[in-house]
Design an enzyme around this catalytic site. Structure first.
Site, PDB file in Angstrom:
ATOM      1  N   ASN A  17      -4.584  -1.965   8.482  1.00  0.00           N
ATOM      2  CA  ASN A  17      -3.977  -1.189   7.395  1.00  0.00           C
ATOM      3  C   ASN A  17      -3.597  -2.199   6.321  1.00  0.00           C
ATOM      4  O   ASN A  17      -2.600  -2.907   6.442  1.00  0.00           O
ATOM      5  CB  ASN A  17      -2.745  -0.460   7.936  1.00  0.00           C
ATOM      6  CG  ASN A  17      -2.094   0.417   6.884  1.00  0.00           C
ATOM      7  OD1 ASN A  17      -2.498   0.432   5.724  1.00  0.00           O
ATOM      8  ND2 ASN A  17      -1.073   1.142   7.297  1.00  0.00           N
ATOM      9  N   ARG A 101      -7.556   1.993   7.767  1.00  0.00           N
ATOM     10  CA  ARG A 101      -6.934   3.080   7.025  1.00  0.00           C
ATOM     11  C   ARG A 101      -7.429   2.982   5.580  1.00  0.00           C
ATOM     12  O   ARG A 101      -7.281   1.944   4.932  1.00  0.00           O
ATOM     13  CB  ARG A 101      -5.423   2.919   7.052  1.00  0.00           C
ATOM     14  CG  ARG A 101      -4.742   4.001   6.292  1.00  0.00           C
ATOM     15  CD  ARG A 101      -3.262   3.790   6.254  1.00  0.00           C
ATOM     16  NE  ARG A 101      -2.631   4.933   5.632  1.00  0.00           N
ATOM     17  CZ  ARG A 101      -1.338   4.996   5.393  1.00  0.00           C
ATOM     18  NH1 ARG A 101      -0.568   3.991   5.727  1.00  0.00           N
ATOM     19  NH2 ARG A 101      -0.832   6.056   4.835  1.00  0.00           N
ATOM     20  N   HIS A 189      -1.329  10.883   3.475  1.00  0.00           N
ATOM     21  CA  HIS A 189      -0.618  10.744   4.753  1.00  0.00           C
ATOM     22  C   HIS A 189      -1.272  11.607   5.835  1.00  0.00           C
ATOM     23  O   HIS A 189      -0.622  12.013   6.798  1.00  0.00           O
ATOM     24  CB  HIS A 189       0.874  11.123   4.626  1.00  0.00           C
ATOM     25  CG  HIS A 189       1.675  10.128   3.843  1.00  0.00           C
ATOM     26  ND1 HIS A 189       2.614  10.498   2.913  1.00  0.00           N
ATOM     27  CD2 HIS A 189       1.685   8.782   3.852  1.00  0.00           C
ATOM     28  CE1 HIS A 189       3.164   9.423   2.370  1.00  0.00           C
ATOM     29  NE2 HIS A 189       2.608   8.363   2.928  1.00  0.00           N
ATOM     30  N   ARG A 249       7.662   5.329  -6.566  1.00  0.00           N
ATOM     31  CA  ARG A 249       6.857   6.327  -7.299  1.00  0.00           C
ATOM     32  C   ARG A 249       7.722   7.527  -7.676  1.00  0.00           C
ATOM     33  O   ARG A 249       8.598   7.920  -6.909  1.00  0.00           O
ATOM     34  CB  ARG A 249       5.686   6.802  -6.418  1.00  0.00           C
ATOM     35  CG  ARG A 249       4.542   5.808  -6.334  1.00  0.00           C
ATOM     36  CD  ARG A 249       3.530   6.205  -5.282  1.00  0.00           C
ATOM     37  NE  ARG A 249       3.718   5.440  -4.064  1.00  0.00           N
ATOM     38  CZ  ARG A 249       3.098   5.684  -2.902  1.00  0.00           C
ATOM     39  NH1 ARG A 249       2.262   6.693  -2.802  1.00  0.00           N
ATOM     40  NH2 ARG A 249       3.329   4.914  -1.858  1.00  0.00           N
ATOM     41  N   GLU A 387       0.159   6.411  13.085  1.00  0.00           N
ATOM     42  CA  GLU A 387      -1.106   6.439  12.340  1.00  0.00           C
ATOM     43  C   GLU A 387      -2.133   5.488  12.957  1.00  0.00           C
ATOM     44  O   GLU A 387      -3.332   5.769  12.955  1.00  0.00           O
ATOM     45  CB  GLU A 387      -0.847   6.055  10.874  1.00  0.00           C
ATOM     46  CG  GLU A 387      -0.055   7.119  10.129  1.00  0.00           C
ATOM     47  CD  GLU A 387       0.743   6.572   8.963  1.00  0.00           C
ATOM     48  OE1 GLU A 387       1.683   5.781   9.198  1.00  0.00           O
ATOM     49  OE2 GLU A 387       0.448   6.933   7.825  1.00  0.00           O
TER      50      GLU A 387
END
Ligand code: ADP
Length: 408
Positions: A17, A101, A189, A249, A387
């Protein structure tokens, strides 16, 4: 069911990742039907002060190295180091492949995909849609394709889980000539939501078959409505800047604000991009930090304003997502803030009392998994996401269709 195929008993799958100046990695041993973590770690500060650390499944340090201030190892150097580490560590095992990822699969990639130069070129087209993530996700893929061409690599996309949403949930009210170019709500996600949707039946079969909203609250934050375990709507849209406020963000923003920034404040697109992605959210509102722990520990008014806005926006989005699936059977918290902050969970659950959520404060302090009272009409859960395991599972499945293993 995971079928043992190319990744057999003596195989290991690596999961990467990658971010702009760091990457996280995990190694999974294929043990029959199971995938067991054998090591995980990270390389960070790749262009400033590189450090590499690898730990075993129990957290004991296997290797630690720092290159010192000012050293520029880069992604290439760090990957070379990781490959060397794997060679030493995997004696007797074979590296079946690497799962990556990748944040954006666009319209084209709705499932995990075996990588080659052509696929990487196609994925580069999505860099403008995820400028903070996509280029960095692709860097290690390109390096490994060049340096270890015989190694199988699989891309797992954060958008893929959402591609089955109803068309209306993906649509912007823009002219067809624009939406036909792929300008729609993708959602992100997805690997986290797919994992949570997979384990939810063990906790709450009714909600897994029915209506659930999962709140992935981390540095990047979003929420997803699940209907029967499938993504029905999400807060993130065309890019990962939409929806909830995040660490840096801004989340949901009236497009008129962007026009104002350009026309009245004279900002160019790069300045607007920096504002939206790196200077807003918890950091921008608080003027202090993007880190929820720091904000919760602070008494500064800016910190309180940032947390208040974060919690308020979660509540607003929860109502919207519940409307999209016709009600709510369960709310699930996951990721860094969702799994660890009893305070944020408590505030979100209290605001959601109108949806039938009755918090059990003691269970919430303990971290769940169920954090509502036995009589609560709607249940709330804390379910840690994984994940990396999701990527390893996907990688294994893709590799099972392609017998290619190389010694590490
Ligand atoms: P990423 O999106 O980078 O994977 P994480 O899921 O690790 O992020 O979440 C990071 C966020 O989780 C940070 O804002 C951090 O402050 C927050 N966090 C971690 N532990 C706690 C805690 N105990 N209380 C509150 N926030 C926490």
């Amino acid at each position: 069911m995971e079928r043992p195929g190319a990744a057999d008993m003596s195989s290991v799958i690596a999961v990467l990742n990658a971010g702009s100046s760091s990457f996280k990695f995990s190694l999974f041993a294929v043990e029959g039907e199971q995938l067991a973590v054998v090591a995980r770690g990270q390389a960070e500060g790749l262009y400033t002060s590189p450090r590499f650390v690898a730990k075993d499944a129990g957290g004991a340090v296997l290797e630690e190295k720092a290159w010192g201030e000012g050293a520029k190892l880069g992604h290439e150097g760090a990957l070379e180091h990781l490959v060397g580490f794997l060679r030493n560590r995997l004696a007797g095992h074979r590296l079946a492949g690497v799962g990556h990822r990748v944040v954006h699969g666009g319209l084209e990639y709705a499932a995990p995909t075996l990588l080659d130069a052509g696929v990487v070129a196609a994925l580069e087209r999505y860099v403008p849609l995820a400028p903070l993530h996509q280029p960095h996700n692709l860097t290690p893929i390109r390096v490994l394709l060049e340096r270890q061409p015989q190694l199988s690599q699989v891309a797992c996309f954060d958008t893929a889980f959402h591609r089955g949403q109803p068309a209306v949930a993906q649509a912007f009210a823009l002219p067809k000539s624009i939406t036909d170019r792929g300008v729609l709500r993708y959602g992100f996600h997805g690997l986290s939501y797919e994992y949570v949707a997979g384990v939810l039946p063990r906790h709450d079969e009714g909600a897994a078959r029915g209506r659930a909203v999962v709140a992935h609250l981390g540095n990047g934050s979003s929420m997803c409505a699940l209907a029967g375990g499938r993504s029905a709507a999400s807060t993130m849209g065309f890019t990962a800047a939409d929806g909830l406020p995040m660490g840096t963000r801004c989340g949901n923003l009236d497009p008129g604000v962007v026009l104002y920034l350009i026309d009245e404040l004279g900002m160019d697109t790069r300045a607007v991009e920096k504002l939206i992605y790196q200077q807003s959210g918890l950091l921008g509102v608080s003027g202090l930090s993007s880190d929820m722990r720091t904000l919760l520990a602070s008494t500064l008014p800016g910190a309180k304003a940032a947390v208040d806005l974060y919690v308020y926006r979660i509540g607003r989005e929860l109502g919207s997502l519940a409307a999209a699936i016709g009600g709510l059977d369960a709310l699930v918290f996951t990721a860094g803030i969702g799994e660890n902050s009893a305070e944020v969970r408590e505030r979100v659950c209290r605001d959601a009392a109108w949806l039938g959520i009755e918090l059990d404060p003691a269970a919430n302090e303990r971290g769940g998994p169920c954090i509502t009272t036995p009589g609560s009409r709607t249940r709330a859960w804390v379910i840690p996401t994984n994940e990396e395991l999701m990527i390893a599972r996907h990688t294994r499945r893709v590799l099972a269709g392609r017998p290619s293993e190389v010694p590490a």
